[in-house]
Design a protein around this motif. Structure first.
Motif, PDB file in Angstrom:
ATOM      1  N   GLY A 162       1.056  -1.192  -0.510  1.00  0.00           N
ATOM      2  CA  GLY A 162      -0.205  -0.284  -0.489  1.00  0.00           C
ATOM      3  C   GLY A 162       0.517   1.322  -0.279  1.00  0.00           C
ATOM      4  N   LYS A 163       1.922   1.598  -0.707  1.00  0.00           N
ATOM      5  CA  LYS A 163       3.327   2.192  -0.282  1.00  0.00           C
ATOM      6  C   LYS A 163       2.948   2.951  -2.024  1.00  0.00           C
ATOM      7  N   LEU A 164       1.929   2.450  -2.863  1.00  0.00           N
ATOM      8  CA  LEU A 164       2.956   2.919  -4.134  1.00  0.00           C
ATOM      9  C   LEU A 164       1.754   3.976  -4.517  1.00  0.00           C
ATOM     10  N   VAL A 165       0.707   3.552  -4.564  1.00  0.00           N
ATOM     11  CA  VAL A 165      -0.430   5.199  -4.767  1.00  0.00           C
ATOM     12  C   VAL A 165      -0.703   5.414  -3.751  1.00  0.00           C
ATOM     13  N   ALA A 166      -1.570   6.094  -3.410  1.00  0.00           N
ATOM     14  CA  ALA A 166      -2.143   7.406  -1.949  1.00  0.00           C
ATOM     15  C   ALA A 166      -3.693   6.192  -1.909  1.00  0.00           C
ATOM     16  N   GLN A 167      -3.706   6.184  -0.374  1.00  0.00           N
ATOM     17  CA  GLN A 167      -5.805   5.668  -0.325  1.00  0.00           C
ATOM     18  C   GLN A 167      -6.361   6.768  -0.827  1.00  0.00           C
ATOM     19  N   ASP A 168      -7.125   6.387  -0.308  1.00  0.00           N
ATOM     20  CA  ASP A 168      -8.442   6.939  -0.482  1.00  0.00           C
ATOM     21  C   ASP A 168      -9.737   6.684   0.237  1.00  0.00           C
ATOM     22  N   ALA A 169     -10.109   7.530   1.131  1.00  0.00           N
ATOM     23  CA  ALA A 169     -11.142   7.077   1.563  1.00  0.00           C
ATOM     24  C   ALA A 169     -12.485   6.671   1.425  1.00  0.00           C
ATOM     25  N   SER A 170     -12.861   7.503   0.261  1.00  0.00           N
ATOM     26  CA  SER A 170     -14.521   7.223  -0.294  1.00  0.00           C
ATOM     27  C   SER A 170     -13.843   6.206  -0.743  1.00  0.00           C
ATOM     28  N   ASP A 171     -12.958   5.239  -0.948  1.00  0.00           N
ATOM     29  CA  ASP A 171     -12.941   3.696  -1.663  1.00  0.00           C
ATOM     30  C   ASP A 171     -13.770   2.660  -1.470  1.00  0.00           C
ATOM     31  N   GLU A 172     -14.350   2.179  -0.918  1.00  0.00           N
ATOM     32  CA  GLU A 172     -15.245   1.270  -0.693  1.00  0.00           C
ATOM     33  C   GLU A 172     -14.062  -0.510   0.382  1.00  0.00           C
TER      34      GLU A 172
END
Length: 583
Positions: A34-44
């Protein structure tokens, strides 16, 4: 993640051994952590995916389209070495897969045309390649297809022999699988097969495969289908899976271009180095051009020599220059080689009645040595400079130190006499006297399975004096006040003489041999004795420089590799970690 530091220091690590393959692994490792792209809090979140997958599997079981498989949750013996990002979940392959199976357990009937039959060898460059598959009859395929119906979007996994290499099925062509290939199917509505191909090839899952692989029996490396269900998988939200796949593809394309550029650069360096050295040693080169060519080589070689393996051709060039009279200046006051040959011929006449095998027949002059030689030099054959040449003993030897020590091929194959692994033999008094070595004798290997070892020689040191030698060796003795054995050793290792040795036996099968007559026929140029000594001293000095350069390049490779390792570790570690180890 400290990727910025990695980019800043990239030029210092780009030429580290296996830099690009390690960076590819690094990209995959970042991706599944999980360190390659940013997380999105709106993702299911992944937890919702797992609920829908469980519901779909229950529906298929109820409809009779899927067998019930009871899976026992496995407690990890060690915690994850990273924290799962927000929205991710930790699951197992058996939980998220809809099907795990493998191919035919019996060797099928192969035909010239039919249905492709896929094995691990058809995984090429991370992709499924059907261009070189074998074929089986349609009837056998239909039987196999009932259990292993590979389709687009499935993952194929090497599970026997070549372990853990996963490829994505990206074709609608029907094919069957061999037992060495596992098939994994996912719920494409809730999971992205392209992401799982990356995941199954990641270092994280490689460690999982190492945990479950078994050895022994017919196959020394094997992944059991039942154990595959227990492989732990970090699972991101579906939207993030798509972002990860896109980013990985972008970075892998960049690394492909980088690897191509590095390969092209190294090939150019190798060609320039070879051309520079060839200009110095070409048999038809104009002597007047040599100073210019030498200055050009000295100016360019430091920039072109960047790897330890590039030192070998430099060493060979030094030898080739030495035996062509281009390494040290000639001195008109030196006693010419023709006078040395007269003294050797007289010594051979005196020794005519002594025992010992002698080269016979009319030796042939080597074409490679037909050019004009320097003033004071002579074109000779090895037989011309040898007072005596003979084979060693064929008696069986062992480690009984009460017997006579006997030098064998392992004792001389490194180019010098090594006394670490000595065997001894029950030689008679006559053989002991006949085979007794003296300091500065030359021992030459006449038979071996390796082409490169045949004809290699070593100068006998004082500590080996009095020892005997084995039958696969030839001893060459010459006149000490006419010939320097170290110069003869240099000549035997020169390109011209190596070509005379290797060319006739290059295509031989099994043991490759040169007999005493062939050894005696080896031709080269002989300088005056005083110049022999100057050449040997100059070569020793230059080889010492090569040793230091090779050591420096090896150290540089090691330093770059350690720096790359530290940078990758830092990029994967929590921010509090420092780079002290890499400085």
């Amino acid at each position: 993640m400290n990727a910025e530091r990695l980019l800043t220091l990239y030029e210092r690590v780009a030429e580290a051994p296996d830099a690009v393959p390690r960076l590819r692994r690094f990209v995959l490792d970042l991706a599944v952590r999980g360190k390659l792209v940013a997380q999105d809090a709106s993702d299911e979140p992944a937890s919702e995916l797992l609920k829908r997958i469980a519901a779909e599997k229950a529906r298929l079981v109820k409809a009779g389209e899927m067998k019930v498989r009871k899976l026992q949750a496995r407690e990890r013996s060690e915690p994850l070495d990273f924290t799962l990002p927000t929205g991710w979940g930790l699951t197992e392959l058996g939980t998220v897969s809809m099907k795990i199976t493998d191919g035919a357990h019996k060797t099928p009937t192969y035909v010239e045309k039919g249905v492709p039959f896929v094995s691990v060898k058809d995984f090429s460059g991370g992709k499924l390649d059907l261009s070189n598959t074998r074929f089986i009859p349609e009837s056998e395929h239909q039987v196999l297809y009932q259990r292993c119906d590979a389709r687009r979007g499935d993952i194929l996994l090497g599970r026997i022999g070549t372990l853990g290499k996963a490829v994505l099925v990206d074709t609608d062509v029907e094919f069957s699988l061999f037992v060495s290939v596992g098939l994994i199917r996912f719920d494409h509505q809730n999971l992205l097969p392209e992401f799982f191909r990356l995941l199954l090839n990641s270092p994280f899952v490689e460690d999982e495969f190492d945990r479950i692989k078994i050895g022994g029996g017919t196959h020394t490396n094997k992944l059991n289908l039942g154990d595959l269900h227990t492989v732990a998988l970090p699972l991101p939200p579906l939207a993030e899976q798509r972002r990860i796949v896109a980013k990985v593809e972008e970075l892998m394309a960049l690394l492909d271009r980088l690897e191509t550029a590095c390969t092209a650069r190294e090939a150019t360096r190798d060609r320039l180095t070879a051309a520079s050295l060839a200009r110095l040693t070409a048999p038809d080169a104009d002597a007047a051009d040599f100073p210019v060519n030498a200055r050009f080589a000295l100016a360019t070689l430091p920039a072109l020599t960047t790897r330890p393996d590039q030192i070998k051709p430099l060493r060979q060039t030094i030898l080739n220059l030495a035996v062509r009279g281009k390494l040290v200046e000639q001195d008109p006051a030196d006693e010419p080689a023709s006078e040395l040959l007269k003294r050797i011929a007289a010594a051979k006449a005196d020794a005519k009645g002594r025992k010992g095998a002698r080269a016979k027949g009319v030796p042939a002059e080597a074409e490679t040595m037909n050019a004009d030689f320097p003033t004071g030099w002579a074109s000779v054959r090895l037989d011309n400079v040898a007072v005596s040449m003979r084979y060693g003993t064929s008696i069986k030897c062992d480690y009984d130190k009460r017997l006579v020590p006997v030098l064998r091929i392992p004792n001389v194959s490194s180019g010098q006499v090594v006394l670490d692994d000595m065997k001894h033999g029950p030689l008679s008094k006559a053989d002991r006297e006949a085979l007794s070595l003296e300091a500065d004798d030359l021992l030459l290997i006449r038979s071996n399975g390796s082409l490169d070892i045949v004809g290699r020689a070593a100068v006998v040191p004082p500590e080996a004096a009095g020892m005997a030698f084995a039958g696969y060796l030839v001893r060459l003795q010459t006149l000490r006040d006419a010939i320097n054995s170290r110069y003869i050793w240099l000549a035997l290792n020169s390109g011209a003489v190596r070509e005379q040795i290797e060319r006739p036996i290059r295509s031989a099968v099994g043991l490759k041999n040169v007999n005493l007559t062939e050894v005696g026929n080896l031709s080269f140029w002989l300088p005056p004795l005083a110049e022999q000594l100057r050449i040997v001293a100059k070569v020793d000095a230059l080889m010492a420089l090569c040793d230091r350069l090779e050591a420096a390049l090896t150290t540089a490779d090691t330093t770059r590799a350690r720096l790359l390792e530290a940078l990758l570790q830092e990029a994967l570690a929590p921010p509090a970690r420092t780079m002290a180890a890499a400085e």
